[in-house]
Each structure stands twice: as structure tokens, then as C-alpha cells.
Design a protein around this motif. Structure first.
Motif, short mmCIF file in Angstrom:
data_model
loop_
_atom_site.label_atom_id
_atom_site.label_comp_id
_atom_site.label_asym_id
_atom_site.label_seq_id
_atom_site.Cartn_x
_atom_site.Cartn_y
_atom_site.Cartn_z
N UNK A 153 -47.00 128.01 23.89
CA UNK A 153 -45.79 127.93 24.70
C UNK A 153 -45.21 126.51 24.68
N UNK A 154 -46.09 125.51 24.71
CA UNK A 154 -45.62 124.12 24.65
C UNK A 154 -45.01 123.83 23.29
N UNK A 155 -45.65 124.29 22.23
CA UNK A 155 -45.15 124.07 20.88
C UNK A 155 -43.76 124.67 20.71
N UNK B 57 -43.76 119.44 38.58
CA UNK B 57 -43.86 120.43 37.50
C UNK B 57 -44.17 119.77 36.16
N UNK B 58 -44.76 120.51 35.24
CA UNK B 58 -45.04 119.98 33.90
C UNK B 58 -43.76 119.49 33.23
N UNK B 59 -43.94 118.58 32.26
CA UNK B 59 -42.77 117.87 31.75
C UNK B 59 -42.89 117.56 30.26
N UNK B 60 -41.79 117.81 29.55
CA UNK B 60 -41.55 117.23 28.22
C UNK B 60 -40.50 116.15 28.38
N UNK B 61 -40.65 115.06 27.65
CA UNK B 61 -39.74 113.93 27.75
C UNK B 61 -38.97 113.80 26.44
#
Length: 270
Positions: A71-73, A263-267
Motif C-alpha cells: 500500500x505504501x509503495x 497520521x502516517x505521512x509521506x513527504x
């Protein structure tokens, strides 16, 4: 008697409402917020010449590890990065989980991350405990990442990356050139107090999870060593002329299995 019964009924109703609210918050913090992967674009003073996605603190565990990573990928690839950086703590508790982790499948998922200018990673404190370092390095190298341990790299013309080991003294930063867009990748943000940050434009960290459960007083108490001074967001630790610091909330969970207001995070940079 009627007044007593009415008062008791009101107290019971209030207690039931509080219990229901508490259960609802617990469900949200345990099941919903940890899956609400957000995207942050911090306002940097010096803009990067390419699009960078930074992620950190996966804290992969035995249960559902490939699916969580997949899911992250997918989210990373949807952002179409030129360069992908990982800030450490892939593992959670290595000795507890290693026997059940499907390493070939995890490597396959990491290989699926598309970044034409490269993929780089540093280790976090959980990645060097309990003999985890060689497994981390083999896994990420199999996933197409270059693992940096107090090393410099140049993913693209004019872009210089310094990747620090978890307990580095940072002296390798002094070898950074004077020009270009210079990134320091360092798992623990509190190192920004003493690293030679005049040699960089940006430091990227994780580790603190923004406290993971953001509540008055409690959050400050549960921040980990190495993540107490700069728990989340954009900072200028050493003032003008030195690097900005961005601390990510990370993606996984450590300690308590909850996330609340963190919440989880992509930067995304650039």
C-alpha cells in the motif's frame, strides 16, 4: 425517590456515553488513523531541482507485512518521484518478527518503487538492534536501494546526499561540497543540535512519530530519546545559514499500537 432514580439514570447514561466515546476513539486510534496515509509538502526555503519522496519508520511486523508495504509503495509511485529516500526503522522488534517476515516478498515490493534518479536509505535505531543491520542492508539492496552509512552520494547533477548511521558523530558532513542542493538524511532529529548543518540545506529525519499519540502532557512524556526536541514538522535548529530540518511523522507504530492526531505521512519535496 423519583429524583434519586432520575439522577442515577442520568449518571448511567453519562457513563455509557463516555464509555462509547472512549471505545470509539480507541477504535479510531487503533484501526483507522494508522491506515490514513497522508502527503505533506513542507515549504522549503531552498527548492530541490527534482521531485523527492521521503518516507520513514515503517516498523514492519509479522502480521500483514507485504500488504502494508504494498500500500505504501502504491502511494509512493502515484506521486511520480525522481528520487526516493528512506529515513530508517524498517523493523519494529527484529528478533520477535524476523522468523516470520517474508523477506523475498518484502524485497520485491521495495523493487517496485519507481525513481529514475535512485533510491537511498539509512538505518534507524531499530535496524541496528538485535543483529538486524545485515538483514536490513541485504533487504534494501535487493530492493534496489543504496544504503548509506556515513557516506556521500550524488543521485543527480547538483544534488548531494549525506546518509548518516544511527549514532553517527556527523563528521562526514564536513565533506559536503559548497554548492548544489545538499541533503542530510539522519534518522534521529535531535542530532540537529550539534551536527555541522552549515554544510547542508536540508536535514530529513523521522524517529519521533510526532509522539504517535498527540495529547497534552502525555505526548512530551512518550517522545523517544533522540526525538524530544524536534518531534514533528519544519525547524531551523541552528539559525540562518544552516540547514532546515524536517521531521516526518513516519508510517508505522512503535510501543503502543495507536496513532491519534499523528497520521502516517509521506513527504514530497519539489
Amino acid at each position: 425517590m423519583k429524583q434519586t432514580r432520575a439522577r442515577d439514570a442520568a449518571l448511567l447514561a453519562g457513563a455509557a456515553a463516555l464509555t462509547a466515546a472512549g471505545l470509539g476513539l480507541a477504535f479510531y486510534a487503533a484501526k483507522l488513523e494508522p491506515r490514513r496515509l497522508t502527503v505533506t509538502r513542507p515549504p522549503l526555503e531552498k527548492k530541490p531541482p527534482l521531485r523527492v519522496v521521503f518516507f520513514s519508520d515503517l516498523h514492519i511486523r509479522r502480521a500483514g507485512a507485504p500488504e502494508r508495504l504494498e500500500a505504501v509503495v502504491e502511494r509512493i509511485n502515484a506521486l511520480k518521484p525522481d528520487l526516493v529516500l528512506f529515513g530508517g526503522d524498517f523493523f519494529s522488534k527484529f528478533l520477535r518478527d524476523a522468523w516470520a517476515l517474508p523477506f523475498p516478498e518484502l524485497a520485491r515490493q521495495l523493487r517496485r518503487i519507481r525513481a529514475p534518479k535512485g533510491k537511498y536509505a539509512v538505518l534507524g535505531n531499530h535496524d541496528v538492534r538485535e543483529g538486524a543491520r545485515p538483514f536490513f542492508e541485504q533487504l534494501f539492496e535487493a530492493g534496489g536501494f543504496t544504503v548509506l552509512w556515513d557516506q556521500l552520494a550524488s543521485p543527480a547533477p547538483g544534488v548531494i546526499l549525506c546518509g548518516l548511521s544511527p549514532y553517527s558523530d556527523g563528521r562526514v558532513l564536513r565533506r559536503m561540497p559548497a554548492d548544489g542542493w545538499r541533503i542530510c538524511l539522519c534518522h534521529m532529529p535531535d542530532k540537529a543540535r550539534y551536527l555541522p548543518l552549515k554544510k547542508a540545506d536540508l536535514m530529513l529525519s523521522g524517529h519521533s512519530h510526532a509522539g504517535q499519540v498527540r495529547l497534552p502532557v502525555l505526548t512530551r512524556l512518550i517522545l523517544p530519546p533522540g526525538g524530544k526536541f524536534y518531534p514533528y514538522g519544519l525547524y531551523r535548529p541552528q539559525g540562518p545559514g544552516a540547514a532546515q530540518l524536517y521531521v516526518s511523522r513516519g508510517i508505522g507504530m512503535s510501543g503502543v499500537p495507536f496513532r491519534f492526531l499523528a497520521p502516517p505521512e509521506l513527504v514530497v519535496l519539489g
